[in-house]
Write a protein that holds these residues in place. Sequence first.
Motif, PDB file in Angstrom:
ATOM      1  N   GLU A   1      -9.162 -30.200  42.143  1.00 18.53           N
ATOM      2  CA  GLU A   1     -10.260 -29.746  43.005  1.00 18.53           C
ATOM      3  C   GLU A   1     -11.544 -30.502  42.694  1.00 18.53           C
ATOM      4  N   VAL A   2     -11.811 -30.710  41.407  1.00 27.24           N
ATOM      5  CA  VAL A   2     -13.028 -31.426  41.014  1.00 27.24           C
ATOM      6  C   VAL A   2     -13.014 -32.842  41.590  1.00 27.24           C
ATOM      7  N   VAL A   3     -11.906 -33.542  41.429  1.00 28.60           N
ATOM      8  CA  VAL A   3     -11.804 -34.919  41.919  1.00 28.60           C
ATOM      9  C   VAL A   3     -11.928 -34.973  43.441  1.00 28.60           C
ATOM     10  N   ASN A   4     -11.243 -34.062  44.117  1.00 28.68           N
ATOM     11  CA  ASN A   4     -11.291 -34.045  45.587  1.00 28.68           C
ATOM     12  C   ASN A   4     -12.700 -33.786  46.105  1.00 28.68           C
ATOM     13  N   VAL A   5     -13.371 -32.814  45.481  1.00 29.34           N
ATOM     14  CA  VAL A   5     -14.729 -32.482  45.918  1.00 29.34           C
ATOM     15  C   VAL A   5     -15.686 -33.633  45.598  1.00 29.34           C
ATOM     16  N   ALA A   6     -15.500 -34.265  44.442  1.00 31.07           N
ATOM     17  CA  ALA A   6     -16.355 -35.406  44.070  1.00 31.07           C
ATOM     18  C   ALA A   6     -16.235 -36.524  45.098  1.00 31.07           C
ATOM     19  N   LEU A   7     -15.014 -36.776  45.560  1.00 27.81           N
ATOM     20  CA  LEU A   7     -14.782 -37.817  46.565  1.00 27.81           C
ATOM     21  C   LEU A   7     -15.479 -37.464  47.879  1.00 27.81           C
ATOM     22  N   LYS A   8     -15.310 -36.218  48.327  1.00 29.17           N
ATOM     23  CA  LYS A   8     -15.919 -35.777  49.585  1.00 29.17           C
ATOM     24  C   LYS A   8     -17.440 -35.759  49.505  1.00 29.17           C
ATOM     25  N   ALA A   9     -17.972 -35.461  48.297  1.00 30.63           N
ATOM     26  CA  ALA A   9     -19.420 -35.365  48.121  1.00 30.63           C
ATOM     27  C   ALA A   9     -20.083 -36.730  47.993  1.00 30.63           C
ATOM     28  N   GLY A  10     -19.273 -37.788  47.863  1.00 27.80           N
ATOM     29  CA  GLY A  10     -19.831 -39.125  47.762  1.00 27.80           C
ATOM     30  C   GLY A  10     -20.309 -39.508  46.379  1.00 27.80           C
ATOM     31  N   VAL A  11     -19.745 -38.868  45.359  1.00 22.83           N
ATOM     32  CA  VAL A  11     -20.083 -39.241  43.984  1.00 22.83           C
ATOM     33  C   VAL A  11     -19.725 -40.709  43.778  1.00 22.83           C
ATOM     34  N   LYS A  12     -20.651 -41.465  43.208  1.00 22.22           N
ATOM     35  CA  LYS A  12     -20.448 -42.905  43.037  1.00 22.22           C
ATOM     36  C   LYS A  12     -19.692 -43.259  41.757  1.00 22.22           C
ATOM     37  N   HIS A  13     -19.897 -42.480  40.729  1.00 23.21           N
ATOM     38  CA  HIS A  13     -19.329 -42.801  39.410  1.00 23.21           C
ATOM     39  C   HIS A  13     -18.854 -41.517  38.758  1.00 23.21           C
ATOM     40  N   LEU A  14     -17.557 -41.433  38.492  1.00 23.38           N
ATOM     41  CA  LEU A  14     -16.957 -40.235  37.909  1.00 23.38           C
ATOM     42  C   LEU A  14     -16.502 -40.548  36.489  1.00 23.38           C
ATOM     43  N   LEU A  15     -17.083 -39.853  35.534  1.00 19.35           N
ATOM     44  CA  LEU A  15     -16.734 -40.040  34.126  1.00 19.35           C
ATOM     45  C   LEU A  15     -15.947 -38.819  33.670  1.00 19.35           C
ATOM     46  N   TYR A  16     -14.843 -39.053  32.987  1.00 14.93           N
ATOM     47  CA  TYR A  16     -13.939 -37.959  32.622  1.00 14.93           C
ATOM     48  C   TYR A  16     -13.643 -37.958  31.127  1.00 14.93           C
ATOM     49  N   THR A  17     -13.727 -36.772  30.514  1.00 15.63           N
ATOM     50  CA  THR A  17     -13.421 -36.643  29.083  1.00 15.63           C
ATOM     51  C   THR A  17     -11.958 -36.256  28.898  1.00 15.63           C
ATOM     52  N   GLY A  18     -11.156 -37.209  28.448  1.00 17.44           N
ATOM     53  CA  GLY A  18      -9.745 -36.952  28.178  1.00 17.44           C
ATOM     54  C   GLY A  18      -9.471 -36.941  26.682  1.00 17.44           C
ATOM     55  N   PHE A  19      -8.265 -37.378  26.303  1.00 15.74           N
ATOM     56  CA  PHE A  19      -7.904 -37.399  24.886  1.00 15.74           C
ATOM     57  C   PHE A  19      -7.489 -38.807  24.475  1.00 15.74           C
ATOM     58  N   ALA A  20      -7.914 -39.193  23.296  1.00 13.39           N
ATOM     59  CA  ALA A  20      -7.718 -40.565  22.828  1.00 13.39           C
ATOM     60  C   ALA A  20      -6.248 -40.937  22.653  1.00 13.39           C
ATOM     61  N   PHE A  21      -5.953 -42.184  22.964  1.00 12.66           N
ATOM     62  CA  PHE A  21      -4.646 -42.802  22.748  1.00 12.66           C
ATOM     63  C   PHE A  21      -3.491 -41.984  23.347  1.00 12.66           C
ATOM     64  N   PRO A  22      -3.509 -41.807  24.660  1.00 13.37           N
ATOM     65  CA  PRO A  22      -2.399 -41.092  25.301  1.00 13.37           C
ATOM     66  C   PRO A  22      -1.128 -41.913  25.228  1.00 13.37           C
ATOM     67  N   PRO A  23       0.019 -41.268  25.418  1.00 13.93           N
ATOM     68  CA  PRO A  23       1.288 -42.000  25.355  1.00 13.93           C
ATOM     69  C   PRO A  23       1.388 -43.045  26.460  1.00 13.93           C
ATOM     70  N   LYS A  24       2.049 -44.153  26.159  1.00 15.03           N
ATOM     71  CA  LYS A  24       2.221 -45.217  27.146  1.00 15.03           C
ATOM     72  C   LYS A  24       3.537 -45.012  27.893  1.00 15.03           C
ATOM     73  N   GLY A  25       3.640 -45.672  29.027  1.00  8.04           N
ATOM     74  CA  GLY A  25       4.866 -45.552  29.809  1.00  8.04           C
ATOM     75  C   GLY A  25       4.773 -44.407  30.796  1.00  8.04           C
ATOM     76  N   GLN A  26       5.919 -43.808  31.091  1.00  5.37           N
ATOM     77  CA  GLN A  26       5.966 -42.721  32.071  1.00  5.37           C
ATOM     78  C   GLN A  26       5.117 -41.548  31.591  1.00  5.37           C
ATOM     79  N   ILE A  27       4.296 -41.018  32.485  1.00  2.00           N
ATOM     80  CA  ILE A  27       3.404 -39.921  32.115  1.00  2.00           C
ATOM     81  C   ILE A  27       4.188 -38.628  31.976  1.00  2.00           C
ATOM     82  N   PRO A  28       4.111 -37.965  30.816  1.00  2.00           N
ATOM     83  CA  PRO A  28       4.789 -36.675  30.647  1.00  2.00           C
ATOM     84  C   PRO A  28       4.262 -35.664  31.662  1.00  2.00           C
TER      85      PRO A  28
END
Length: 272
Positions: free
Chosen positions: A89-116
Amino acid sequence: MSIMVTGATGQLGSLIMENLLQLVPSSQIIACVRDLEKAKDLLEKGVEIRFGDYDQPDSLVEAFSGVANLLFISSSHPDDNVRLIQHSEVVNVALKAGVKHLLYTGFAFPPKGQIPANHVHLLTEQMILKSGIDYTFLRNALYMDFINVLGLKEAIQNGELITYPGNWLFNSVTRKDLALATAVVLTTTGHHNQIYELAAPRSWDFDELAEILSELSGTRIVHRQDSNIQHWIYSFLAKLDTASTSNDMEERLMGRPVTTLKESIVTFLQNE
């Protein structure tokens, strides 16, 4: 240009706000919060306050209006399925609202390859990439706070730091350091479509922790592993990459060394 921080009164969000207020005029900062009452101090400092709840998409439409740079602090909901819905919902609304730059706090060094299927942060990053919005992924390492559950005070009292067996290594950093690095990204240029692994440049282990406890307490603390130890923290740690290191915080963002393990322990022991 406007800078909005979601979850601005949370543990990480409030520290980011403190740093932002030292770097840019308050008139450029917008706090997105669920509880307006908790944001009174920010309002008094000249920060614009807007109500926004990840569970109420309509509130986000109004909150994100006119926002250029949006720092999206990930949801703390315990159910990953709910978190993914909220993030979508956050991403969809940000796109519709015309946000120019979206910064997201995730977790360091996620697994590579197919996303769990249960990896909320990687799946959210994929949503952001598909949206086409310019992004910055701020992948936070394990908060140094986790050492609080290891029984430091008991270790000093008993002369033993007892942990579950394993080749544990930690790249943990303090929330204060993460907040500073994030505020720098929000207030400087050159970060669009970049990924930062916000982790310590060197890892430490439980033996080193015991040595520092010995130094600080003036008594010898030995580290011992015991398979009978029962604590949720170890199963949690086993799911993460807590060993990989990065120079992003020190060399690319903060311009100073990260807070050391010893400095962090001093703070935690003082607060006990």
